[in-house]
Every structure is written in structure tokens, then in C-alpha cells.
Design an enzyme around this catalytic site. Structure first.
Site, PDB file in Angstrom:
ATOM      1  N   HIS A 273       5.525  -1.333 -13.037  1.00  0.00           N
ATOM      2  CA  HIS A 273       6.092  -2.683 -12.978  1.00  0.00           C
ATOM      3  C   HIS A 273       7.594  -2.697 -13.197  1.00  0.00           C
ATOM      4  O   HIS A 273       8.255  -3.682 -12.866  1.00  0.00           O
ATOM      5  CB  HIS A 273       5.427  -3.581 -14.021  1.00  0.00           C
ATOM      6  CG  HIS A 273       5.917  -4.990 -13.980  1.00  0.00           C
ATOM      7  ND1 HIS A 273       5.697  -5.823 -12.911  1.00  0.00           N
ATOM      8  CD2 HIS A 273       6.671  -5.703 -14.856  1.00  0.00           C
ATOM      9  CE1 HIS A 273       6.263  -6.993 -13.133  1.00  0.00           C
ATOM     10  NE2 HIS A 273       6.861  -6.944 -14.308  1.00  0.00           N
ATOM     11  N   CYS A 274       8.160  -1.612 -13.719  1.00  0.00           N
ATOM     12  CA  CYS A 274       9.567  -1.664 -14.145  1.00  0.00           C
ATOM     13  C   CYS A 274      10.554  -1.090 -13.133  1.00  0.00           C
ATOM     14  O   CYS A 274      11.384  -1.806 -12.586  1.00  0.00           O
ATOM     15  CB  CYS A 274       9.727  -0.941 -15.484  1.00  0.00           C
ATOM     16  SG  CYS A 274       8.917  -1.783 -16.858  1.00  0.00           S
ATOM     17  N   ILE A 275      10.483   0.212 -12.893  1.00  0.00           N
ATOM     18  CA  ILE A 275      11.551   0.878 -12.149  1.00  0.00           C
ATOM     19  C   ILE A 275      11.691   0.371 -10.706  1.00  0.00           C
ATOM     20  O   ILE A 275      12.810   0.219 -10.223  1.00  0.00           O
ATOM     21  CB  ILE A 275      11.362   2.403 -12.178  1.00  0.00           C
ATOM     22  CG1 ILE A 275      11.280   2.882 -13.624  1.00  0.00           C
ATOM     23  CG2 ILE A 275      12.540   3.104 -11.509  1.00  0.00           C
ATOM     24  CD1 ILE A 275      11.097   4.368 -13.765  1.00  0.00           C
ATOM     25  N   ILE A 277      11.178  -2.579  -9.663  1.00  0.00           N
ATOM     26  CA  ILE A 277      11.422  -4.018  -9.647  1.00  0.00           C
ATOM     27  C   ILE A 277      12.677  -4.417 -10.409  1.00  0.00           C
ATOM     28  O   ILE A 277      13.518  -5.182  -9.917  1.00  0.00           O
ATOM     29  CB  ILE A 277      10.193  -4.760 -10.234  1.00  0.00           C
ATOM     30  CG1 ILE A 277       8.994  -4.601  -9.280  1.00  0.00           C
ATOM     31  CG2 ILE A 277      10.497  -6.235 -10.480  1.00  0.00           C
ATOM     32  CD1 ILE A 277       7.698  -5.154  -9.819  1.00  0.00           C
ATOM     33  N   ASP A 278      12.839  -3.896 -11.611  1.00  0.00           N
ATOM     34  CA  ASP A 278      13.902  -4.351 -12.502  1.00  0.00           C
ATOM     35  C   ASP A 278      15.309  -4.297 -11.908  1.00  0.00           C
ATOM     36  O   ASP A 278      16.107  -5.224 -12.116  1.00  0.00           O
ATOM     37  CB  ASP A 278      13.867  -3.559 -13.812  1.00  0.00           C
ATOM     38  CG  ASP A 278      12.586  -3.808 -14.598  1.00  0.00           C
ATOM     39  OD1 ASP A 278      11.768  -4.636 -14.138  1.00  0.00           O
ATOM     40  OD2 ASP A 278      12.397  -3.184 -15.650  1.00  0.00           O
TER      41      ASP A 278
END
Length: 436
Positions: A273-275, A277-278
Site C-alpha cells: 500500500h505504501c511504496i 502509492i505514497d
């Protein structure tokens, strides 16, 4: 005693009740960490399946055991509900809901907005809200603070607001929630004081920053740092391949330097979910200041292109053996976004499967963490996991190591496969093992 000191006292004396909104990969481990420290936790989620699971003492994540849930539920330190009216009974509300991207790579804060609007009905003086969902700098002040103030509550006096980014790493056995330093930024000095106490009895180290925007930016920097460096490795991978150089060997050699180099590794694309998207939260926010973030966007383009690169490598490798993707039997090993976890979010393996099917490939997969392919919004894939054995491996024209779970028997796979496309550098290259 004013409301600030009353709340701090309740937190320090373990008499406070913590409400965690969103019981996913972030919210559930955080709930367990608070419960472990002796604080009562009420978990909130709109997914009744998760609520029922917790209240039955069952886990829905592979890396969290049933016994852990049962332990804290049975002693009354952890319960779950989908009734947000109970939020009025808690002293701290920690928001851990998803913050995905839209189809146009713009921030989707609908889960955050829906959550705070739902909570607004039940907010009362003497509470603290901590937003943990990854987002762009300014979200806490622009989206959450106005809703609280509209209730007539005064931030920093009778209500407290902080931002503290989650730093979960599912499957990481070295670092648990309580061991990872916690960054906290407050809307006011009083908010920060309460925020520190909220976490310090549960997390080993608290790192304070000057405001919520700084804390929001900190989280983005952490993941942009990784995305850009992985993007660099992914850009070098095809170049090294054309030069006849093993990039993994290069990285291992460079990593022997005791200073100035941190090893990052290429792969089939970014997941989780992080790399993936962020970074785009910051690129979107930068545009509102009339600036572009070309370096970040370029890394995003490179990382996003990797599933197509893998499929091209499969095509060339099959072609060298007189075959095409169309009609070939292809087995994907691992569909999680990273090894040893049951997390499919943004997994590049799924995109690889879709691209191969679009080209006429007959695709199966094997992943012990997913007996059957879960439903996904972007994909319609109805498959069941194949059991690996010496009999069925030889029937596939190509095996793709998309996620290198440790549970796979790589020696057996290597000895009984016709062609292996290794996207993770798990096996040494040979005539039938191709790095991609």
C-alpha cells in the site's frame, strides 16, 4: 485538573480506552500493541467479517496467530465493533484507514473523510485523534481539524489532534509495532504533549516533530526514498542484462563498502500500500504549489513498467525455445507483493498474470498464502493455487518466480522445470534460469 492533564493521567495510569479505526494491516497490529501494554482497545471496522473474527478470537492475517487475538479478547483488552457510537466512550481515536490513489493517480481521501464525518457525531471534550493513514502534507489541518472545530471543540484546549504515520512492515520478524520509533507531530504544543503520552507507554521510542505537516512529509520521504532507489535498480537491470552483467552480483559487491551505500534490489515492480502509492501523494500536492517532482515521477514510471519488462523477458525466453506466450503453459510462483505475507495489495504479480493472459498464455499460480485468488477491483481472475510437485512442474513451459516465498522448495523447482524466469534473484542464472 484541566482536560489535557486528565487525559494524560488516564493514559499514564492505563485507565484510558483506545479506539482504533480500521483493523487492517496497520490497525490490528497497533491494537494488539496497545492491548499488550495494558490499555483497553475497541477496534472499529465496517467489515463485519473482521469484527466477528476478532470477537471470536480468530486472526485473519497469516503473520498474526489466533492465540494472540484470543488472549487479548478473552481478558477484555480487545473487542471489535462496527457501531461507531462506541467512539464516544474512548479517550483516543486512532485512524488507520486506506488512502489509495484514483485511476488518475490523485489522492483518494474518501476513507479518511468518511471516517471523520462519521466520528464527528460522537466527538466529545477530552479526546485525542491521531491520524496514521499515509497522506499529503496538510491533510490533518485541512481535512480533520475543521470537522472537529465545527463541533465547537477547541483544538489544544478541550480536544487534541496529532498526526503519527504508520510504519508497519508485515512479515518482518525483526521489528514489531512496539519496536519501531514513532514519529508524532501535533497541531498545537498541547496536542503534541498528549500525543507523546498516547504512544510512549506502548512504543519504545517517540520522535517528535514541529507540526503535523512535517510528520506527514516524513512518511512520504521514507517511501519516496525507497521508491526512487528501487527505481534506479530497476532501470539498471535491463542495462546490466544487455551488458552481460549480473546486477545482483554488482549490488552484493557494492554493499561491502562500509559507508555511503545502501543496497536496494530490482524486482518485477512495486507492491503493497505504501511504496507504489505514497510518492504520488507528494507529486499531486506539489502541483498546488506550482512545482513538479520529475525525479519522483520518473521513478514511478520505471517501477510501473516492470511487469511489462518481465512479460517481454518471458516472451523472448520462450521464443528462444521455439515457443510463443500464446498457448504456452505458464506458472506464477507467489502472488503476494512481498515474500512470506498474505498481502496482495498492488502486487506486480497480478499485473504480470493479466498481461500474460492478454497475450494468450495459459496461466496458473502457486502461493500457499492464497489457496484461491481473492476478488479484486481491477482484475477478474478466477484461479486456485497449484500444489508444486515433480510431476506437474515439468508440464509448464515456463515458471516465473514473481514472489520468492521462503516456503518454496527451490531445489525441487530448479530440478524439475523447463524454463525459470527469476524476477527476484533467488536462483543463480543458467541455461534454463533467466533473470528478469
Amino acid at each position: 485538573m484541566n482536560l489535557k492533564h486528565k487525559l494524560i493521567s488516564a493514559l499514564e495510569d492505563k485507565k484510558a480506552c483506545i479506539g482504533v479505526i480500521g483493523l487492517g494491516y496497520v490497525g490490528l497490529p497497533l491494537s494488539l500493541a496497545f492491548a499488550s501494554s495494558g490499555l483497553k482497545v475497541i477496534g472499529f471496522d465496517i467489515d463485519k467479517g473482521k469484527v466477528n473474527s476478532i470477537n471470536s478470537g480468530k486472526s485473519y492475517f497469516h503473520h498474526i496467530k489466533d492465540e494472540t487475538i484470543e488472549k487479548f479478547h478473552s481478558n477484555g483488552l480487545l473487542i471489535a465493533t462496527d457501531d461507531f457510537a462506541y467512539s464516544s466512550k474512548v479517550d483516543a481515536l486512532i485512524i488507520c484507514v486506506p488512502t489509495p490513489l484514483t485511476l488518475y493517480r490523485e489522492p483518494d481521501l474518501s476513507f479518511v473523510k468518511d471516517t471523520i464525518n462519521t466520528l464527528s457525531t460522537y466527538l466529545r471534550p477530552g479526546q485525542i485523534i491521531s491520524l496514521e493513514s499515509t497522506t499529503y502534507p496538510g491533510t490533518t489541518d485541512l481535512e480533520i481539524r475543521p470537522v472537529i472545530e465545527k463541533k465547537g471543540l477547541v483544538i489544544g484546549e478541550d480536544f487534541f489532534l496529532v498526526y503519527s504515520p504508520e510504519r508497519e512492515d508485515p512479515g518482518n520478524k525483526q521489528f514489531k509495532t512496539a519496536d519501531i520509533p514513532k514519529v508524532v507531530g501535533g497541531t498545537t504544543a498541547n496536542c503534541l504533549d498528549v500525543g507523546k503520552v498516547l504512544y510512549q507507554g506502548t512504543i519504545s521510542e517517540i520522535v517528535t516533530v514541529s507540526n503535523t505537516s512535517t510528520a506527514e512529509m516524513t512518511k512520504l520521504l521514507e517511501n519516496i526514498h525507497r521508491a526512487v532507489n528501487i527505481g534506479l535498480m530497476n532501470e539498471l537491470k535491463p542495462l546490466a542484462d544487455k551488458m552481460g552483467i549480473d546486477l545482483y552480483e554488482v549490488i552484493e559487491a557494492a554493499a561491502t563498502k562500509p559507508f555511503g551505500f545502501v543496497p536496494y534490489y530490482p524486482g518485477p515492480g512495486l507492491g503493497g500500500h505504501c511504496i507504489p502509492i505514497d510518492p504520488f501523494y507528494l507529486t499531486w500536492r506539489a502541483k498546488s504549489f506550482g512545482m513538479s517532482t520529475r525525479f519522483i515521477e520518473l521513478a514511478g514510471e520505471i517501477n510501473t513498467s516492470m511487469p511489462a519488462y518481465v512479460v517481454e523477458k518471458v516472451s523472448c525466453s520462450l521464443n528462444d525455445r521455439g515457443k510463443a506466450i500464446k498457448g504456452s503453459k505458464i506458472l506464477i510462483l507467489g502472488i503476494s507483493y512481498k515474500k512470506n505475507v498474505d498481502d496482495l495489495r498492488e502486487s506486480p504479480a497480478v499485473e504480470i498474470i493479466q498481461l500474460l493472459r492478454n497475450k494468450g498464455g495459459k496461466v496458473d499460480y502457486s502461493d500457499p498464502y492464497f489457496p484461491s485468488f481473492p476478488k479484486m477491483r481491477k482484475y477478474d481472475i478466477s484461479l486456485k493455487s497449484i500444489n508444486l510437485n515433480t510431476t506437474n512442474l515439468i508440464n509448464y513451459d515456463a515458471i516465473i518466480i514473481a514472489t520468492d516465498h521462503d516456503i518454496f522448495d527451490y531445489e525441487m523447482i530448479k530440478n524439475n522445470s523447463n524454463l525459470i524466469i527469476d524476477t527476484r534473484g533467488r536462483l543463480k542464472p543458467s541455461d534454463k534460469i533467466i533473470r528478469a
